[in-house]
Design a protein around this motif. Sequence first.
Motif, short mmCIF file in Angstrom:
data_model
loop_
_atom_site.label_atom_id
_atom_site.label_comp_id
_atom_site.label_asym_id
_atom_site.label_seq_id
_atom_site.Cartn_x
_atom_site.Cartn_y
_atom_site.Cartn_z
N ILE A 12 0.83 -1.20 0.00
CA ILE A 12 0.00 0.00 0.00
C ILE A 12 0.86 1.25 0.00
CG2 ILE A 12 -1.64 1.36 1.35
CD1 ILE A 12 -2.86 -1.26 2.30
N PHE A 13 1.82 1.29 0.91
CA PHE A 13 2.61 2.50 1.06
C PHE A 13 3.54 2.72 -0.14
CE2 PHE A 13 1.41 1.84 5.49
CZ PHE A 13 0.96 3.12 5.79
N VAL A 14 4.14 1.65 -0.66
CA VAL A 14 5.01 1.81 -1.82
C VAL A 14 4.21 2.29 -3.02
CG1 VAL A 14 6.53 0.62 -3.42
CG2 VAL A 14 6.69 0.15 -0.98
N PHE A 15 3.04 1.69 -3.26
CA PHE A 15 2.20 2.13 -4.36
C PHE A 15 1.76 3.56 -4.18
CE2 PHE A 15 1.15 -2.37 -5.65
CZ PHE A 15 1.59 -2.22 -6.95
N LEU A 16 1.45 3.93 -2.95
CA LEU A 16 1.04 5.31 -2.65
C LEU A 16 2.10 6.29 -3.10
CD1 LEU A 16 -0.69 7.47 -1.17
CD2 LEU A 16 0.64 6.91 0.88
N LEU A 17 3.34 6.04 -2.75
CA LEU A 17 4.41 6.96 -3.09
C LEU A 17 4.69 6.98 -4.59
CD1 LEU A 17 6.73 6.13 -0.10
CD2 LEU A 17 5.56 8.28 -0.51
N ASP A 193 5.08 3.13 8.13
CA ASP A 193 4.66 4.41 8.67
C ASP A 193 4.85 5.58 7.71
OD1 ASP A 193 3.93 3.32 11.09
OD2 ASP A 193 5.91 3.56 11.97
N ILE A 194 5.16 5.31 6.46
CA ILE A 194 5.52 6.41 5.55
C ILE A 194 4.41 7.43 5.43
CG2 ILE A 194 5.93 6.97 3.13
CD1 ILE A 194 7.71 4.55 2.96
N PHE A 195 3.19 6.99 5.26
CA PHE A 195 2.09 7.94 5.05
C PHE A 195 1.91 8.84 6.26
CE2 PHE A 195 -2.39 9.20 5.15
CZ PHE A 195 -2.53 9.75 3.89
N PHE A 196 2.14 8.34 7.46
CA PHE A 196 1.90 9.11 8.67
C PHE A 196 3.17 9.74 9.25
CE2 PHE A 196 -1.52 5.92 8.46
CZ PHE A 196 -2.59 6.78 8.34
N ASN A 197 4.27 9.69 8.52
CA ASN A 197 5.48 10.38 8.98
C ASN A 197 5.40 11.87 8.72
OD1 ASN A 197 6.72 8.17 9.99
ND2 ASN A 197 8.24 7.95 8.39
N ASP A 198 4.54 12.27 7.81
CA ASP A 198 4.39 13.67 7.45
C ASP A 198 2.92 13.98 7.21
OD1 ASP A 198 6.83 15.17 7.39
OD2 ASP A 198 7.50 13.91 5.73
N ALA A 268 -9.46 24.51 7.41
CA ALA A 268 -8.39 24.07 6.51
C ALA A 268 -7.04 23.96 7.20
CB ALA A 268 -8.30 25.05 5.33
N ARG A 269 -6.72 24.86 8.11
CA ARG A 269 -5.37 24.91 8.68
C ARG A 269 -5.13 23.87 9.75
NH1 ARG A 269 -6.39 30.79 11.47
NH2 ARG A 269 -7.93 30.19 13.03
N GLU A 270 -6.15 23.14 10.18
CA GLU A 270 -6.03 22.18 11.26
C GLU A 270 -5.59 20.83 10.69
OE1 GLU A 270 -9.79 22.35 13.30
OE2 GLU A 270 -9.64 24.52 13.59
N TRP A 271 -4.33 20.77 10.25
CA TRP A 271 -3.82 19.61 9.52
C TRP A 271 -3.87 18.32 10.31
CZ3 TRP A 271 1.19 21.23 6.44
CH2 TRP A 271 0.83 22.13 5.41
N ILE A 272 -3.80 18.39 11.62
CA ILE A 272 -3.82 17.15 12.41
C ILE A 272 -5.17 16.45 12.30
CG2 ILE A 272 -4.58 18.27 14.55
CD1 ILE A 272 -2.08 15.33 14.17
N SER A 273 -6.21 17.20 11.94
CA SER A 273 -7.55 16.62 11.83
C SER A 273 -7.67 15.63 10.68
CB SER A 273 -8.58 17.76 11.72
OG SER A 273 -9.83 17.30 11.29
N PRO A 274 -7.39 16.00 9.41
CA PRO A 274 -7.51 15.02 8.32
C PRO A 274 -6.61 13.80 8.50
CG PRO A 274 -7.35 17.24 7.43
CD PRO A 274 -7.05 17.35 8.90
N THR A 275 -5.37 14.03 8.96
CA THR A 275 -4.45 12.90 9.09
C THR A 275 -4.89 11.95 10.20
OG1 THR A 275 -2.10 12.31 9.11
CG2 THR A 275 -2.80 13.94 10.70
N THR A 276 -5.56 12.48 11.23
CA THR A 276 -6.06 11.61 12.29
C THR A 276 -7.25 10.79 11.81
OG1 THR A 276 -5.28 13.13 14.01
CG2 THR A 276 -6.96 11.56 14.65
N ILE A 502 1.83 13.08 14.83
CA ILE A 502 0.72 12.51 14.08
C ILE A 502 0.32 11.15 14.64
CG2 ILE A 502 0.07 11.51 11.85
CD1 ILE A 502 1.67 13.74 10.51
N ILE A 503 1.28 10.26 14.80
CA ILE A 503 0.98 8.90 15.24
C ILE A 503 0.48 8.86 16.68
CG2 ILE A 503 1.97 6.61 15.65
CD1 ILE A 503 3.73 7.05 13.19
N PRO A 504 1.11 9.55 17.64
CA PRO A 504 0.55 9.54 19.00
C PRO A 504 -0.87 10.09 19.05
CG PRO A 504 2.80 10.36 19.04
CD PRO A 504 2.41 10.25 17.60
#
Length: 564
Positions: A12-17, A193-198, A268-276, A502-504
């Motif tokens: 999944i992660f390799v294809f994503l990138l 963890d690639i997708f959630f590293n950033d 829009a600026r609350e980036w932690i929301s979509p990634t969570t 992000i992960i915690p």
Amino acid sequence: MRSLSLLHQSCIFVFLLILAAPLPSGATSLPRAASSQSHSSRSLFKRLLDVPFSWASRRSRTSLNGWLDTHPKLLESFQRYDDQVVIRFNVSTNAHEAALRKAIDQMLLDVWDFTDNYTDIRIETRRIRPLMGILPHTLQDNHYILIPDLARAVAATYPSRAPAREIVQPHSNNRGITPTNDIPLPERQGVNDIFFNDYQPLSVIHTWMKLLDSMFRGRGLVRMISIGQSAEGRDIPALRVGVPTDSAGTGRPGERKNTILITGGIHAREWISPTTVNYVAWSFIRSIDEDPMIAKILRNFDIVFIPVLNPDGYEYTWEVDRLWRKSRQRTKMAYCPGFDLDHAFSYQWDATQHQTEPCSESYGGDQPFQAVEAAELAEWARNETEHGVKFVGYLDLHSYSQQVLYPYAYSCAARPPNMENLQEVAMNLAKHMRLSNGEIYTTTSACEGAVANDVSADNIRVEASGGSAIDYIFHEFGARYSYQIKLRDTGSYGFLLPSEYIIPTGEELYQAMKYFGDYLLGNNGHESFSIPTVIEDQSEQIDIAADEEADVTELRRRRRKRGV
């Protein structure tokens, strides 16, 4: 069911990138032999790793200069932020809040956060003196600078080689701000963890969702749907996650299951929301074969995850202005676009209480559902109910302040009929998040502010009331458990939370969601409880749990006394 293997996750992660960006120079395609030997998982895995993985890793941690080179408009906003700071005012009286509300409206200031203890405001340094001139002396002497170098803090949130903590250090003065050095950092586990590293831009989020859909649709576990389009024509995708109720597991029967709705990215600026939202979706999908509680929840409920309800605004934060809050829809003032989607729904929408200035960050429109994205969500939800869906729970993720808020948002004078249940579940949501990583989440009514308990003072709250998403879903669609959860942190970074959290943060919400699903099953959340591994002081952990269990017991006692 087959277990979700590390190989499956890695693919999944390799294809994503690979799909989210052009290939590096010298790499024109995937190895041609990969498709012909797909029957061999070892062979496929080896060929996937033939793609230069070091390049893929670098892409998600590209240098900030490289990002700015391709997004020149961001430089203009950085220059503007050079002259800006975030100030925290300690607010404790009705007079303080009334004075701040008047100053905010008069100077069109950007309110970052407000609770019953404080109000955080973003302001240019040259405007600080005029602001103080219209505030009472008690407020002039009762504030401090929360983020002194806003431009540097903004720059640190974009993908960078250096950890954000090395780029920017928050202002710390032990005034109720969570000390970031005490927050445990996640261990990096490679491709998993690639997708959630950033934080990820909108195009990568959409690619990620498509991949989950393609990987798990065959099992009937995941289905990518659309709830509509934004004002600028962008799709608003969602993931519907749940175990099919037909025995074959090949699709969904005509009868719909009860549904839990989770939204992110309203602001829009609350980036932690979509990634969570994405993290919780991924955690439920990957855990279904390993965690009996997750399997039980998904057999009984569908969960609809909408990571970015405001795609136009979110895209704008990546391309032009990191701190843009609203949507990008045109308003009656061409030079002040955008609506605050959390003041755009119809329930208890009151024109006399709403912000009428389109340049204000809290402008929700001149009438309900003037904001396209709010109207699309409402129309989608209504269509779902007309086709047999019953919404049993709603979580709207925001940042920051680490709070669990329950209805009603429009007024503190109104009490939901199931107030005690809402409070009990809110405290348990906060408890499970706390037991995940030791972070404290507080609970209160969404009609928050310094005057939250004063029913006569609704007119002087820092932000206008009415039109919130949690009130609308709660009242119009009967979602008896509706919450706005404000994620990390408590002010050290505000909306600019570094990516290492992000992960915690995702783990905190994931544990809360396990409890929530278990509670909705009628188990009161007992089966979802697990001993955390992060808190080393077990005696402290037991004390925390005991205190909160006592609070819940007291709520139940009062409810029995009232005959509820």
